[in-house]
Structures are given as C-alpha cells and as structure tokens.
Motif scaffolding. Structure first.
Motif, mmCIF file in Angstrom:
data_model
loop_
_atom_site.group_PDB
_atom_site.id
_atom_site.type_symbol
_atom_site.label_atom_id
_atom_site.label_comp_id
_atom_site.label_asym_id
_atom_site.label_seq_id
_atom_site.Cartn_x
_atom_site.Cartn_y
_atom_site.Cartn_z
ATOM 1 N N GLY A 105 -9.571 -49.616 -22.967
ATOM 2 C CA GLY A 105 -8.868 -50.848 -23.296
ATOM 3 C C GLY A 105 -7.430 -50.840 -22.838
ATOM 4 N N GLY A 353 -11.519 -53.502 -26.747
ATOM 5 C CA GLY A 353 -11.479 -52.051 -26.845
ATOM 6 C C GLY A 353 -10.507 -51.559 -27.893
ATOM 7 N N GLY A 402 -16.863 -55.652 -23.046
ATOM 8 C CA GLY A 402 -16.338 -54.631 -23.954
ATOM 9 C C GLY A 402 -17.447 -53.853 -24.628
#
Length: 424
Positions: A105, A353, A402
């Motif tokens: 992320g 994330g 994600g």
C-alpha cells in the motif's frame, strides 16, 4: 512474548537518534503533503457537500488507529510497526499480512506522491519528474535518517506557511460564502464513506513514527507523544484548509479541480499566489515521499530479518546505519511505478492496503493487558470496525485489486510454510 527483532544489542540494530520533535516532524511530513494536495479533490467528488463529514469520520478512525499504534509501539519499540505488533500479539501470519499490506500500500503511496510532484513541477512530463524525485530522495535516505529528519523539518515549515497563505486568501475573499459548507442533496451515505476512505490515505502518516521505533530515543515516551502531537496538528490543518477551499470553490468546484488549492486562490482573486501554491504543493509531496520511502524500507527490513523477504535486505550500512539494501530496492520499485502508474488509482489502492494494516493494529491492541498499557476497549474495537467499513467502501476497482494483492501475499506465505516444512 518474544523479543522484537532488531532489538538493542543485536549486531545489525539501528541507532536511536531521533527525539520527539524529529518524530513529530516526520509524521507531519508524511500526512500534510499527501492529504491537502492529493486527496481533497477525489474525496469531494465522492462526498459532494458531505466532505466535512467524511473528514470527521476519517479523523475518528485515524485517532483510534493512532492510539492503538502508540500503545503497541511503546510496548514493542522495534522497526516494522504493525508487522511486529501483529506477529507478537496475534501470530506470525497476521504480522506478515500487516507487513505485506503496508509495504504494498505504501509503495503505491510513494508513486502517488512522486507523480504529484511531477504534475506541479512540470505538467506533461510528470512521470519523468517523478522518477527523478524518487532517485534523489532515495539518495537522501541512504545518507542517514538524521539528514532525512532535518530535510523534512524544513519542508514542513515551508508547506505550513503556504497553507496559511491559502487559508487567509480564501477566507478573506469576497467570493467566500459559508453557505457552501452545508450538507446538500448531493451527499449520499455511500459517498461519504468512500470519501472518508480516500481521506484516510492522508491521515496514515503517523505510521512512519511507529515504523521508526528502533531509531527513536526513549521510545515509551517519544512514540506516543510524537504520534499524538503530529495527528492533532494535522487534523487542525486539514479542517481549516478544507473549510477555506470549500467556501471559495464549493463542493462541485472542488471535485472538478485538478489543482484545488491553486484554483482556490485564483477564485479568491489572489492570482499572484498561485505559483507559490504550486511550489508548496511540490515541496509538500516531496516531504511526504521522503518519509514514505523511509517507512517502507524499515518494514522491509523487519520482514527480511524474519525471512519473509530475502534476508539480504536486512543488512544495515556500517557507516550510515540505515537498511541500505532495503532502501535501494524500495526506491527502484517506486521509480518503476512512478514511470507507469496513475495517481488517482494509486490513492484508492494504497488506502485499501493501509486500512488492512491498521485493522490488524487495532486487533493487536485489543489483546494488550492493562499492565501493558491497553487503551480503553472501545478504541481498538471502533478502530477495527472503522478500518473494515472504510476499506470496503472504497471504489470497486480499489477493493478488487487490494483484496487480490492481499490474497496473493497470503498465498505466498502459505507456500513458503509448506516448502519450509518439507525441507526440515
């Protein structure tokens, strides 16, 4: 509980050089640049006139996450942040998943910030400028964490000065009207939640303080104070700037703005201030990128120590006392992403994330005992629920990508465990 990896006394341990002021500045450099110059417009597009409600929701979740992280960081003052907390409190898999979510992320966050630099410095050549910025700041981080903290301090002061000028110009303009702050029919519940998830991208910078746990002096005191002060200052700055820009542009104008703060000062009749804002935006994004690369490399270091990533990445430079191989790898990956990625898509992907990362942090804080400094029970409970709700309220593409990347990381963990078991 086991001793955190990289603890003092190990030959590859980092040096404790940073105080409360350094920790606060690193946190501010991470948060302010990302939020004000990158997340306001997409959040306004989702929330409409409900933007300030979204900001408040994101702030509540951020407060819970910050409190949980601060208590855990004081208990486990080692590089890695929630990667360490999840491993120690919930088990090896959850620590690994937190570290994977953070690294993936925040690598996307690095790309978004680099592209923000490029779009303000040289529109049309933003990818080339972004790559150059990543290379330059990787070199700064390689030279030592104290130099990074000093540079971040200068950047934060300059950015706050620019934001103050924007606020004054907007609120004193004849174009300003408080009516634009009301919640209208364009605000929907789903849109407000989605905007809160996007705005969370901007609040997550206090994680940089926790991931530097092995490099701060007196971590039991420095980390909680650093996180609390940095988050409090950022909340005030975000609220004031959002109100100022909304009173000039309105929700629709803000949603459509490519450069919201530049557009706001132009609408306020202060055209002369627009070039200053452009410089401030570039400097803010540079500060955020600097701190992001710093944090991602430290989590990479912690995961490499435990062999969840190649163990060679755990090396600490004998002179500069930084995880130099991890920093070079992170810089190279971010440079590739900066050359190819889209900034708005990177924000949503990053938010998913990082929200997963903080969900594990709150679950870990729930397991603390009163003697270990456990926060009030409702804080990690509210933080965990808030992270999950905001994560799945993000745009569908961000949720799909994600979730796919987290699943890929979990699968890699399972395969590694199987291979290890068969070879032992």
């Amino acid at each position: 509980m086991s001793q955190p990896s990289g603890a003092a006394g190990m030959p590859d341990a980092l040096q404790r050089r940073l105080g409360v002021t350094d920790a606060v500045v690193i946190g501010l450099g991470s948060m302010i640049g990302a939020g004000i110059f990158a997340a306001l417009a997409p959040a306004a597009h989702a929330a409409g006139s409900g933007l300030l409600i979204s900001l408040a929701l994101a702030a509540v979740v951020a407060y819970c996450n910050a409190t949980s992280s601060a208590r855990l960081a004081a208990r486990y003052p080692a590089s890695g942040g929630t990667y360490v907390y999840g491993r120690e409190r919930l088990g090896d898999f959850w620590g690994y998943l937190a570290g994977w979510g953070f690294v993936v992320g925040k690598t996307a966050s690095c790309a978004a910030m680099a592209l923000t630099v490029g779009s303000y410095v040289w529109p049309g050549q933003e990818h080339a400028v972004a790559v150059a910025a990543v290379v330059a700041l990787t070199a700064v981080n390689y030279a030592g964490v104290q130099k990074s903290a000093m540079l971040t301090r200068v950047i934060v002061v300059l950015v706050l000065a620019v934001l103050a000028a924007v606020v004054v110009a907007s609120l004193t303009s004849s174009a300003s009207t408080a009516d634009r702050l009301g919640v209208g029919d364009d605000a929907t519940f789903g849109g407000v939640l989605q905007a809160a998830g996007l705005l969370f991208f901007a609040f997550a910078g206090y994680a940089r303080i926790a991931t530097l746990g092995e490099e701060v002096r007196d971590p039991q005191r420095t980390i909680p104070w650093g996180i609390s002060i940095a988050l409090g200052i950022t909340l005030v700055v975000y609220a004031v700037v959002a109100i100022a820009v909304l009173t000039v542009l309105g929700p629709q104008g803000l949603a459509e703005a490519a450069a919201p703060l530049s557009d706001a000062v132009r609408a306020a009749g202060a055209d002369w201030l627009a070039p200053v804002v452009r410089v401030g935006a570039a400097v803010a994004a540079l500060g955020s990128l600097l701190a992001l690369i710093l944090g991602v490399s430290r989590t990479t270091l912690a995961m490499a120590r435990d062999r969840h990533l190649p163990h060679g990445l755990a090396a600490v430079h004998p002179k500069f006392k930084v995880p130099h191989r991890a920093e070079l790898l992170v810089g190279a990956v971010v440079a590739v992403l900066a050359a190819t990625a889209d900034v708005r898509g990177a924000i949503g992907f990053s938010s998913f994330g990082v929200l997963a990362y903080y969900a594990i942090a709150n679950a870990s804080a729930w397991t603390l005992t009163p003697e270990e400094g456990r926060p009030a029970r409702f804080i990690p409970a509210l933080g965990l629920a808030g992270c999950l709700i905001l994560a799945f309220a993000l745009p569908a593409s961000s949720v799909i990508w994600g979730a796919a990347v987290l699943t890929l990381g979990a699968a890699a963990y399972g395969i590694r465990r199987i291979v290890t078991a068969r070879s032992s």
